[in-house]
Design a protein around this motif. Sequence first.
Motif, PDB file in Angstrom:
ATOM      1  N   SER A  65       4.467  -5.579  13.636  1.00 42.88           N
ATOM      2  CA  SER A  65       5.510  -6.125  14.513  1.00 42.88           C
ATOM      3  C   SER A  65       6.828  -6.397  13.784  1.00 42.88           C
ATOM      4  CB  SER A  65       5.016  -7.408  15.191  1.00 42.88           C
ATOM      5  OG  SER A  65       4.735  -8.410  14.221  1.00 42.88           O
ATOM      6  N   GLU A  66       6.748  -6.628  12.488  1.00 42.82           N
ATOM      7  CA  GLU A  66       7.962  -6.939  11.734  1.00 42.82           C
ATOM      8  C   GLU A  66       8.376  -5.814  10.777  1.00 42.82           C
ATOM      9  OE1 GLU A  66       7.632 -10.721   9.863  1.00 42.82           O
ATOM     10  OE2 GLU A  66       7.214 -11.783  11.739  1.00 42.82           O
ATOM     11  N   GLY A  67       7.685  -4.682  10.849  1.00 42.88           N
ATOM     12  CA  GLY A  67       8.055  -3.572   9.981  1.00 42.88           C
ATOM     13  C   GLY A  67       6.985  -2.500   9.949  1.00 42.88           C
ATOM     14  N   GLN A  68       7.375  -1.306   9.491  1.00 38.49           N
ATOM     15  CA  GLN A  68       6.439  -0.192   9.416  1.00 38.49           C
ATOM     16  C   GLN A  68       6.527   0.456   8.036  1.00 38.49           C
ATOM     17  OE1 GLN A  68       7.512   3.147  11.907  1.00 38.49           O
ATOM     18  NE2 GLN A  68       9.703   2.764  11.704  1.00 38.49           N
ATOM     19  N   PHE A  69       5.370   0.924   7.555  1.00 36.48           N
ATOM     20  CA  PHE A  69       5.308   1.519   6.220  1.00 36.48           C
ATOM     21  C   PHE A  69       4.408   2.762   6.228  1.00 36.48           C
ATOM     22  CE2 PHE A  69       6.072  -3.033   5.904  1.00 36.48           C
ATOM     23  CZ  PHE A  69       7.262  -3.043   5.183  1.00 36.48           C
ATOM     24  N   PRO A  70       4.794   3.780   7.010  1.00 34.37           N
ATOM     25  CA  PRO A  70       3.985   4.992   7.120  1.00 34.37           C
ATOM     26  C   PRO A  70       3.933   5.754   5.792  1.00 34.37           C
ATOM     27  CG  PRO A  70       5.684   4.882   8.831  1.00 34.37           C
ATOM     28  CD  PRO A  70       6.020   3.867   7.815  1.00 34.37           C
TER      29      PRO A  70
ATOM     30  N   LEU B 242      -1.768   2.948  14.210  1.00 37.21           N
ATOM     31  CA  LEU B 242      -0.381   2.528  14.375  1.00 37.21           C
ATOM     32  C   LEU B 242       0.252   2.249  13.014  1.00 37.21           C
ATOM     33  CD1 LEU B 242      -0.764   0.075  17.386  1.00 37.21           C
ATOM     34  CD2 LEU B 242       0.307   2.312  17.417  1.00 37.21           C
ATOM     35  N   GLY B 243       1.454   2.759  12.832  1.00 34.70           N
ATOM     36  CA  GLY B 243       2.168   2.496  11.595  1.00 34.70           C
ATOM     37  C   GLY B 243       1.788   3.395  10.435  1.00 34.70           C
ATOM     38  N   ASP B 244       0.917   4.389  10.662  1.00 33.77           N
ATOM     39  CA  ASP B 244       0.450   5.242   9.559  1.00 33.77           C
ATOM     40  C   ASP B 244       1.323   6.471   9.327  1.00 33.77           C
ATOM     41  OD1 ASP B 244      -1.635   3.538   9.052  1.00 33.77           O
ATOM     42  OD2 ASP B 244      -3.102   4.682  10.206  1.00 33.77           O
TER      43      ASP B 244
ATOM     44  N   THR C 162       0.830  -1.206   0.000  1.00 33.67           N
ATOM     45  CA  THR C 162       0.000   0.000   0.000  1.00 33.67           C
ATOM     46  C   THR C 162       0.860   1.250   0.000  1.00 33.67           C
ATOM     47  OG1 THR C 162      -0.203   0.018   2.436  1.00 33.67           O
ATOM     48  CG2 THR C 162      -1.904  -1.158   1.183  1.00 33.67           C
ATOM     49  N   GLN C 163       2.016   1.186   0.681  1.00 32.87           N
ATOM     50  CA  GLN C 163       2.914   2.341   0.691  1.00 32.87           C
ATOM     51  C   GLN C 163       3.486   2.600  -0.697  1.00 32.87           C
ATOM     52  OE1 GLN C 163       7.010   2.276   2.148  1.00 32.87           O
ATOM     53  NE2 GLN C 163       6.434   3.712   3.761  1.00 32.87           N
ATOM     54  N   SER C 164       3.765   1.517  -1.433  1.00 31.87           N
ATOM     55  CA  SER C 164       4.377   1.656  -2.753  1.00 31.87           C
ATOM     56  C   SER C 164       3.426   2.311  -3.752  1.00 31.87           C
ATOM     57  CB  SER C 164       4.830   0.287  -3.280  1.00 31.87           C
ATOM     58  OG  SER C 164       3.714  -0.546  -3.549  1.00 31.87           O
ATOM     59  N   THR C 165       2.124   2.209  -3.515  1.00 34.33           N
ATOM     60  CA  THR C 165       1.149   2.827  -4.420  1.00 34.33           C
ATOM     61  C   THR C 165       0.755   4.229  -3.962  1.00 34.33           C
ATOM     62  OG1 THR C 165      -0.745   1.904  -3.221  1.00 34.33           O
ATOM     63  CG2 THR C 165       0.198   0.563  -4.982  1.00 34.33           C
ATOM     64  N   MET C 166       1.279   4.650  -2.825  1.00 32.19           N
ATOM     65  CA  MET C 166       0.953   5.963  -2.275  1.00 32.19           C
ATOM     66  C   MET C 166       1.692   7.062  -3.040  1.00 32.19           C
ATOM     67  SD  MET C 166      -0.876   7.414   0.144  1.00 32.19           S
ATOM     68  CE  MET C 166      -1.197   6.044   1.270  1.00 32.19           C
ATOM     69  N   THR C 167       1.025   8.180  -3.264  1.00 29.11           N
ATOM     70  CA  THR C 167       1.639   9.360  -3.864  1.00 29.11           C
ATOM     71  C   THR C 167       1.544  10.505  -2.870  1.00 29.11           C
ATOM     72  OG1 THR C 167      -0.437  10.183  -4.807  1.00 29.11           O
ATOM     73  CG2 THR C 167       0.866   8.627  -6.157  1.00 29.11           C
TER      74      THR C 167
ATOM     75  N   SER D 166      15.913  13.063  11.096  1.00 30.11           N
ATOM     76  CA  SER D 166      14.768  12.166  11.303  1.00 30.11           C
ATOM     77  C   SER D 166      13.846  12.194  10.091  1.00 30.11           C
ATOM     78  CB  SER D 166      13.987  12.587  12.554  1.00 30.11           C
ATOM     79  OG  SER D 166      14.792  12.475  13.713  1.00 30.11           O
ATOM     80  N   MET D 167      13.632  13.390   9.539  1.00 30.06           N
ATOM     81  CA  MET D 167      12.786  13.512   8.348  1.00 30.06           C
ATOM     82  C   MET D 167      13.415  12.825   7.139  1.00 30.06           C
ATOM     83  SD  MET D 167      11.493  17.455   8.548  1.00 30.06           S
ATOM     84  CE  MET D 167      10.084  17.926   9.565  1.00 30.06           C
ATOM     85  N   GLU D 168      14.729  12.946   7.027  1.00 27.19           N
ATOM     86  CA  GLU D 168      15.425  12.290   5.920  1.00 27.19           C
ATOM     87  C   GLU D 168      15.303  10.768   6.040  1.00 27.19           C
ATOM     88  OE1 GLU D 168      18.723  15.869   5.299  1.00 27.19           O
ATOM     89  OE2 GLU D 168      19.311  13.976   6.241  1.00 27.19           O
ATOM     90  N   PHE D 169      15.418  10.262   7.259  1.00 24.14           N
ATOM     91  CA  PHE D 169      15.208   8.830   7.488  1.00 24.14           C
ATOM     92  C   PHE D 169      13.799   8.438   7.071  1.00 24.14           C
ATOM     93  CE2 PHE D 169      13.074   5.815  10.303  1.00 24.14           C
ATOM     94  CZ  PHE D 169      13.751   4.645   9.968  1.00 24.14           C
ATOM     95  N   ALA D 170      12.819   9.227   7.540  1.00 26.19           N
ATOM     96  CA  ALA D 170      11.421   8.903   7.289  1.00 26.19           C
ATOM     97  C   ALA D 170      11.103   8.882   5.796  1.00 26.19           C
ATOM     98  CB  ALA D 170      10.516   9.902   8.000  1.00 26.19           C
ATOM     99  N   SER D 171      11.662   9.841   5.060  1.00 27.93           N
ATOM    100  CA  SER D 171      11.329   9.962   3.641  1.00 27.93           C
ATOM    101  C   SER D 171      12.199   9.086   2.748  1.00 27.93           C
ATOM    102  CB  SER D 171      11.455  11.428   3.199  1.00 27.93           C
ATOM    103  OG  SER D 171      10.580  12.261   3.928  1.00 27.93           O
ATOM    104  N   LYS D 172      13.505   9.185   2.942  1.00 26.20           N
ATOM    105  CA  LYS D 172      14.429   8.506   2.029  1.00 26.20           C
ATOM    106  C   LYS D 172      14.537   7.010   2.312  1.00 26.20           C
ATOM    107  CE  LYS D 172      17.436   9.041  -1.376  1.00 26.20           C
ATOM    108  NZ  LYS D 172      17.042   9.623  -2.683  1.00 26.20           N
ATOM    109  N   LEU D 173      14.541   6.652   3.573  1.00 27.63           N
ATOM    110  CA  LEU D 173      14.744   5.251   3.939  1.00 27.63           C
ATOM    111  C   LEU D 173      13.451   4.513   4.260  1.00 27.63           C
ATOM    112  CD1 LEU D 173      17.956   5.585   6.127  1.00 27.63           C
ATOM    113  CD2 LEU D 173      17.773   5.089   3.674  1.00 27.63           C
ATOM    114  N   ALA D 174      12.505   5.192   4.914  1.00 27.41           N
ATOM    115  CA  ALA D 174      11.273   4.511   5.339  1.00 27.41           C
ATOM    116  C   ALA D 174      10.105   4.742   4.390  1.00 27.41           C
ATOM    117  CB  ALA D 174      10.886   4.939   6.756  1.00 27.41           C
ATOM    118  N   GLY D 175      10.266   5.644   3.424  1.00 27.25           N
ATOM    119  CA  GLY D 175       9.298   5.715   2.336  1.00 27.25           C
ATOM    120  C   GLY D 175       8.084   6.601   2.479  1.00 27.25           C
ATOM    121  N   THR D 176       8.050   7.538   3.439  1.00 29.07           N
ATOM    122  CA  THR D 176       6.883   8.412   3.516  1.00 29.07           C
ATOM    123  C   THR D 176       6.862   9.371   2.332  1.00 29.07           C
ATOM    124  OG1 THR D 176       7.960  10.081   4.921  1.00 29.07           O
ATOM    125  CG2 THR D 176       6.828   8.294   6.039  1.00 29.07           C
ATOM    126  N   LYS D 177       5.674   9.778   1.925  1.00 37.15           N
ATOM    127  CA  LYS D 177       5.496  10.568   0.704  1.00 37.15           C
ATOM    128  C   LYS D 177       5.182  12.027   0.953  1.00 37.15           C
ATOM    129  CE  LYS D 177       5.698   6.578  -1.372  1.00 37.15           C
ATOM    130  NZ  LYS D 177       6.926   6.154  -2.070  1.00 37.15           N
TER     131      LYS D 177
END
Length: 210
Positions: free
Chosen positions: A46-51, A73-75, A8-13, A93-104
């Motif tokens: 429990s095994e990962g997050q995709f906010p 949770l996890g959003d 679902t995260q991969s289809t998020m824009t 922290s923002m760079e981690f969230a966007s570049k590594l964890a995938g937030t849009k």
Amino acid sequence: MKAHTKETQSTMTPDKALQFLKEGNVRFQNNLKANRNLLEQVNDTSEGQFPFATILSCIDSRVSAELVFDQGLGDIFSVRIAGNFVNEDILGSMEFASKLAGTKLIVVLGHTSCGAIKGACDDAKLGNLTKLIAKIKPAVEAVKEPQEASLRNSKNLAFVDEVSHMNVNLTIKRIHDESPVLSEMEQNGEIKIIGAMYDVNTGAVEFYEA
């Protein structure tokens, strides 16, 4: 409603992420909640997050991003500091969230009647708070009206809220100026960085969209 997955995260824009937050705030204003099982979401994440979004907001007890946007949770990644400004740790922290964890989406969320902003307007002094307030002072100085000194303080709530708005704009400028990583991602259309203001009287969020 289940927690977000890698799929679902991969289809998020960025625009879709913004729409999710807008819809969540409408639910909040109408005292509605999405049907979600938080304990189930604990298991789901429990095994990962995709906010899908990162929200920088104030520590004000009335402005919990998860609540005002009705997210589970996890959003979202929630970054909180009095006065919702950035420093190198928050930028990292923002760079981690966007570049590594995938937030849009990155939202800088100010709010009305902000205590930290009031302190900056009054040039308050108190321990380490003095240094924190100094980081908000540029927003006070950037608001030119009213010019009369007696109206440029915390008693003038219209002035306080205008400074809050300016602080959001200056924070976004700092993100652009001080994080080449995030600026490049936005230029490439991978993320969007916007400002918003939460009204503590109504529960409504106004987004400042370009």
